[in-house]
Design a protein around this motif. Structure first.
Motif, mmCIF file in Angstrom:
data_model
loop_
_atom_site.group_PDB
_atom_site.id
_atom_site.type_symbol
_atom_site.label_atom_id
_atom_site.label_comp_id
_atom_site.label_asym_id
_atom_site.label_seq_id
_atom_site.Cartn_x
_atom_site.Cartn_y
_atom_site.Cartn_z
ATOM 1 N N PRO A 92 0.785 -1.241 0.000
ATOM 2 C CA PRO A 92 0.000 0.000 0.000
ATOM 3 C C PRO A 92 0.819 1.295 0.000
ATOM 4 O O PRO A 92 0.435 2.235 -0.700
ATOM 5 C CB PRO A 92 -0.853 -0.133 1.267
ATOM 6 C CG PRO A 92 -1.015 -1.610 1.435
ATOM 7 C CD PRO A 92 0.293 -2.210 0.998
ATOM 8 N N PRO A 93 1.928 1.399 0.760
ATOM 9 C CA PRO A 93 2.680 2.663 0.708
ATOM 10 C C PRO A 93 3.211 2.964 -0.694
ATOM 11 O O PRO A 93 3.214 4.113 -1.133
ATOM 12 C CB PRO A 93 3.824 2.438 1.702
ATOM 13 C CG PRO A 93 3.334 1.373 2.610
ATOM 14 C CD PRO A 93 2.507 0.477 1.769
ATOM 15 N N GLY B 218 13.643 3.164 11.648
ATOM 16 C CA GLY B 218 13.900 1.766 11.916
ATOM 17 C C GLY B 218 12.990 0.850 11.166
ATOM 18 O O GLY B 218 12.134 1.244 10.403
ATOM 19 N N GLY B 219 13.170 -0.468 11.388
ATOM 20 C CA GLY B 219 12.353 -1.464 10.707
ATOM 21 C C GLY B 219 13.140 -2.164 9.634
ATOM 22 O O GLY B 219 14.204 -1.733 9.218
ATOM 23 N N GLU B 220 12.603 -3.259 9.174
ATOM 24 C CA GLU B 220 13.239 -4.033 8.124
ATOM 25 C C GLU B 220 12.882 -3.469 6.758
ATOM 26 O O GLU B 220 11.843 -2.833 6.584
ATOM 27 C CB GLU B 220 12.781 -5.494 8.206
ATOM 28 C CG GLU B 220 13.213 -6.192 9.478
ATOM 29 C CD GLU B 220 14.716 -6.279 9.600
ATOM 30 O OE1 GLU B 220 15.374 -6.482 8.575
ATOM 31 O OE2 GLU B 220 15.230 -6.116 10.707
ATOM 32 N N PRO B 221 13.747 -3.689 5.754
ATOM 33 C CA PRO B 221 13.401 -3.249 4.409
ATOM 34 C C PRO B 221 12.133 -3.935 3.934
ATOM 35 O O PRO B 221 11.854 -5.063 4.306
ATOM 36 C CB PRO B 221 14.612 -3.685 3.563
ATOM 37 C CG PRO B 221 15.712 -3.891 4.554
ATOM 38 C CD PRO B 221 15.058 -4.339 5.809
ATOM 39 N N GLU B 222 11.405 -3.248 3.082
ATOM 40 C CA GLU B 222 10.192 -3.817 2.505
ATOM 41 C C GLU B 222 10.564 -4.770 1.389
ATOM 42 O O GLU B 222 11.234 -4.402 0.433
ATOM 43 C CB GLU B 222 9.288 -2.718 1.949
ATOM 44 C CG GLU B 222 8.599 -1.942 3.023
ATOM 45 C CD GLU B 222 7.758 -0.842 2.429
ATOM 46 O OE1 GLU B 222 6.661 -0.607 2.964
ATOM 47 O OE2 GLU B 222 8.173 -0.224 1.457
ATOM 48 N N ALA B 223 10.165 -5.993 1.517
ATOM 49 C CA ALA B 223 10.453 -6.974 0.474
ATOM 50 C C ALA B 223 9.507 -6.781 -0.682
ATOM 51 O O ALA B 223 8.489 -6.106 -0.574
ATOM 52 C CB ALA B 223 10.309 -8.387 1.042
ATOM 53 N N GLU B 224 9.849 -7.413 -1.796
ATOM 54 C CA GLU B 224 8.963 -7.360 -2.962
ATOM 55 C C GLU B 224 7.613 -7.971 -2.599
ATOM 56 O O GLU B 224 7.529 -9.011 -1.964
ATOM 57 C CB GLU B 224 9.606 -8.122 -4.118
ATOM 58 C CG GLU B 224 8.731 -8.166 -5.352
ATOM 59 C CD GLU B 224 9.344 -8.978 -6.458
ATOM 60 O OE1 GLU B 224 8.766 -10.039 -6.768
ATOM 61 O OE2 GLU B 224 10.376 -8.596 -7.003
ATOM 62 N N ASP C 224 14.192 4.837 -2.031
ATOM 63 C CA ASP C 224 14.949 3.588 -1.907
ATOM 64 C C ASP C 224 14.129 2.614 -1.078
ATOM 65 O O ASP C 224 14.150 2.628 0.137
ATOM 66 C CB ASP C 224 16.305 3.846 -1.249
ATOM 67 C CG ASP C 224 17.149 2.573 -1.172
ATOM 68 O OD1 ASP C 224 16.701 1.534 -1.705
ATOM 69 O OD2 ASP C 224 18.243 2.625 -0.585
ATOM 70 N N TRP C 225 13.396 1.740 -1.793
ATOM 71 C CA TRP C 225 12.489 0.829 -1.119
ATOM 72 C C TRP C 225 13.200 -0.380 -0.515
ATOM 73 O O TRP C 225 12.592 -1.140 0.250
ATOM 74 C CB TRP C 225 11.411 0.351 -2.080
ATOM 75 C CG TRP C 225 10.573 1.480 -2.585
ATOM 76 C CD1 TRP C 225 10.787 2.204 -3.718
ATOM 77 C CD2 TRP C 225 9.428 2.047 -1.959
ATOM 78 N NE1 TRP C 225 9.838 3.196 -3.837
ATOM 79 C CE2 TRP C 225 8.977 3.108 -2.781
ATOM 80 C CE3 TRP C 225 8.719 1.754 -0.798
ATOM 81 C CZ2 TRP C 225 7.864 3.877 -2.456
ATOM 82 C CZ3 TRP C 225 7.610 2.515 -0.487
ATOM 83 C CH2 TRP C 225 7.190 3.566 -1.302
ATOM 84 N N SER C 226 14.479 -0.562 -0.847
ATOM 85 C CA SER C 226 15.223 -1.687 -0.271
ATOM 86 C C SER C 226 15.828 -1.344 1.081
ATOM 87 O O SER C 226 16.201 -2.222 1.843
ATOM 88 C CB SER C 226 16.336 -2.124 -1.227
ATOM 89 O OG SER C 226 17.308 -1.097 -1.371
ATOM 90 N N ALA C 227 15.920 -0.049 1.388
ATOM 91 C CA ALA C 227 16.499 0.389 2.658
ATOM 92 C C ALA C 227 15.422 0.507 3.724
ATOM 93 O O ALA C 227 14.249 0.723 3.408
ATOM 94 C CB ALA C 227 17.201 1.732 2.485
ATOM 95 N N SER D 293 8.756 7.299 7.723
ATOM 96 C CA SER D 293 9.047 8.079 6.528
ATOM 97 C C SER D 293 10.255 7.532 5.795
ATOM 98 O O SER D 293 11.116 6.870 6.365
ATOM 99 C CB SER D 293 9.312 9.541 6.908
ATOM 100 O OG SER D 293 8.198 10.100 7.542
ATOM 101 N N ARG D 294 10.324 7.835 4.484
ATOM 102 C CA ARG D 294 11.482 7.512 3.664
ATOM 103 C C ARG D 294 12.017 8.806 3.073
ATOM 104 O O ARG D 294 11.269 9.748 2.824
ATOM 105 C CB ARG D 294 11.100 6.567 2.522
ATOM 106 C CG ARG D 294 10.756 5.166 2.970
ATOM 107 C CD ARG D 294 10.491 4.288 1.766
ATOM 108 N NE ARG D 294 10.161 2.939 2.190
ATOM 109 C CZ ARG D 294 11.061 2.025 2.515
ATOM 110 N NH1 ARG D 294 12.346 2.326 2.444
ATOM 111 N NH2 ARG D 294 10.695 0.825 2.915
#
Length: 439
Positions: A144-145, A384-390, A376-379, A407-408
Motif C-alpha cells: 500500500p505505501p 527503523g524497521g526491516e526493508p520492505e520486500a517485494e 529507496d524501497w530496499s532500505a 518516513s522515507r
C-alpha cells in the motif's frame, strides 16, 4: 514520504479534483494575458486535437483525417445532452403538450460550448477515478505505501492541461487502469469489457489484448502445454472483445469513405484507414520524426522516456527474495511492464515523440517506475524497521502487514522528477492556453 493516511482513496480524490480545478482556473486566467498563436478557437481548452474531437462530436466523420480517432469518447461527450433532449421530450409529452413533443436532437444541433462543458466534466471525473484505480491496481502487485506513492506522483502527470480539456487520455486511462486490475483479479471477461471500452476511445487499445491474453494464460503460474492451449483458447473470446471496436470502426470507415470514391487505402488487401491517415496527415511512420528540426520535441519528451527506460531496466534486473535487489512491484505485473516497453519503443520510433508526455497518463508502469526510483524501497524507512520486500500477493491482511508508517527519504532522481513535473506542468499550461507547441 508522509505517514500513510487513514483514508488514501479520499486523499487521492481530493488532491486530484483540486489539481484539476486549479489547472482549469490557470488555463482560463493565462488565456487572458497570453496572445493565442491560433485565435480561431476562443475557448482556451480547445487546442490541437480537441478541435478535431469537437468537430466529430458535433457533425460526425466528415473528413478522412478524422478517421484517426475512435468514436467512443465523442459518443460519451454527446450522451448527456442527448439524454437531456430525450428527457425534455418525454416530459413535454407527459404534461400533455398537444401531442407534439419536438424533434430528435440532430448531430449538428449541439453547440460547441455544450460539448466542451460535458467533455470537461467527464475528463475531470475520469482523471480522478483513474487515480483511484491506479492506486487499487498497484496494491494488487505491491504494498500500500508504494501504491499511494505511485498515485500521488500520477496526480503530477506532465500533461495537466490535456487531462482537463476535451481529449481522450483521461477516459482511456480509466478504462485501462480498471481493465488491468480486473485482469489481475482473474475476471477476464469484465477486464475485456473495460479494455474494449478503452479501444473504442483510442486505437492503440488493441495492444491491450496481448496483456489480457498473457494474464489469462500465465496468471496462475507456468502451465503445461495442454493447459496453456486450453487457457489460450478460452482467452480468445475476451481478446476479440478488446479488438472489436477497432475492427468495427475500420469497417465503418470503409463503408463511408470507399463507396463510391476510392482512396489509396481502400484498395489495400486489408483496407485499414488508421495507418494510412496517420502516415498521410500526421507523418507517422518508422523514423519519420527523426530529423534535426524535431530535436526540441525529443528533449521535451526525454524525462518521460528516460524514466521509462530506467524503470524497465530496474524491474527486470531485480532479484526477488534479495532485499538489496528486490523491486517493489511483483513479477505478476511483468506483462504490463513489457507492454509499456513496447509502446514506449513505438512512440520513440514511429510517432510524434512529444506525445509521450500525455500517453503516460494511461500507463501504470510509468508511475511504478517513478515511485520505484523516487525512494529507496530496499532500505529501512526512517525510524527503523526491516526493508520492505517485494510484494508477491497474499491476503488483504498480509498486504496490510507490509505497511510502514515511518518516513522515507526521497532520492535525487525523485526530487528531480517532481521538480521537473511541477515546472514543466506549469509551463505546459501557459503554452496550452496560448495554443503553442508541443501538441
Amino acid at each position: 514520504m508522509l505517514h500513510a493516511p487513514s483514508s488514501p482513496v479520499r486523499l487521492l480524490v481530493v488532491l486530484s479534483l483540486a489539481h484539476s480545478l486549479l489547472t482549469l482556473a490557470l488555463i482560463h486566467l493565462v488565456s487572458l494575458f497570453v496572445p493565442a498563436f491560433d485565435a480561431s478557437h476562443a475557448r482556451p481548452t480547445v487546442r490541437w486535437d480537441a478541435v478535431h474531437f469537437l468537430g466529430i462530436a458535433r457533425a460526425g466523420y466528415g473528413f478522412e483525417q478524422q478517421l484517426a480517432f475512435q468514436p467512443g469518447f465523442f459518443a460519451l461527450v454527446r450522451a448527456p445532452w442527448v439524454f437531456v433532449e430525450h428527457a425534455r421530450r418525454l416530459l413535454s409529452w407527459a404534461v400533455g403538450a398537444g401531442g407534439h413533443v419536438g424533434r430528435h436532437t440532430a448531430l449538428g444541433d449541439l453547440a460547441e460550448g455544450q460539448l466542451v462543458l460535458s467533455a470537461t466534466i467527464i475528463n475531470v471525473l475520469a482523471r480522478t477515478a483513474a487515480t483511484v484505480q491506479l492506486y487499487r491496481l498497484t496494491k494488487r502487485v505491491s504494498a500500500p505505501p508504494f501504491a499511494l506513492t505511485a498515485a500521488l506522483l500520477y496526480i503530477l502527470a506532465p500533461c495537466p492541461a490535456v487531462l482537463v480539456s476535451p481529449y481522450t487520455e483521461p477516459t482511456y486511462a480509466l478504462c485501462v487502469m480498471t481493465g488491468y486490475g480486473l485482469a489481475l483479479d482473474g475476471r477476464v471477461w469484465a477486464a475485456a469489457l473495460a479494455l474494449g471500452a478503452g479501444t473504442s476511445v483510442r486505437s492503440t487499445g488493441v495492444f491491450n489484448a496481448a496483456v489480457l491474453a498473457w494474464l489469462a494464460v500465465f496468471a496462475c503460474g507456468r502451465p503445461s502445454l495442454r493447459t496453456a492451449v486450453e487457457r489460450a483458447a478460452a482467452a480468445a473470446g475476451p481478446c476479440l472483445v478488446v479488438v472489436a471496436p477497432f475492427v468495427l470502426f475500420q469497417t465503418y470507415a470503409y463503408a463511408s469513405f470507399c463507396r463510391p470514391s476510392t482512396r489509396p487505402w481502400c484498395a489495400a488487401r486489408v483496407p485499414v484507414a488508421y495507418s494510412f491517415v496517420q502516415r498521410e496527415y500526421w507523418n507517422v511512420g518508422w523514423l519519420h520524426y527523426w530529423t534535426l528540426s524535431q530535436l526540441p520535441n525529443f528533449l521535451i519528451a526525454a524525462p518521460v522516456l528516460a524514466l521509462s527506460a530506467l524503470g524497465v531496466l530496474r524491474y527486470f534486473r531485480a532479484r526477488p527474495g534479495t532485499p538489496a535487489r528486490a523491486h517493489p512491484v511483483s513479477r505478476a505485473a511483468a506483462p504490463l511492464v513489457l507492454h509499456h516497453a513496447a509502446m514506449t519503443a513505438l512512440v520513440l520510433t514511429t510517432s510524434h515523440v512529444q506525445i509521450a508526455l500525455r500517453v503516460c497518463a494511461a500507463d501504470p508502469t510509468v508511475w511504478w517506475s517513478a515511485a520505484a526510483l523516487a525512494f529507496d524501497w530496499s532500505a529501512p524507512p526512517a525510524g527503523g524497521g526491516e526493508p520492505e520486500a517485494e510484494h508477491t500477493g497474499g491476503s488483504a491482511d498480509e498486504r496490510k502487514g507490509q505497511v510502514r508508517q515511518a518516513s522515507r527519504q526521497m532520492t535525487r532522481i525523485g526530487k528531480a522528477w517532481v521538480a521537473w513535473a511541477v515546472v514543466w506542468g506549469a509551463s505546459s499550461v501557459v503554452l496550452w492556453a496560448g495554443h503553442y507547441p508541443p501538441a
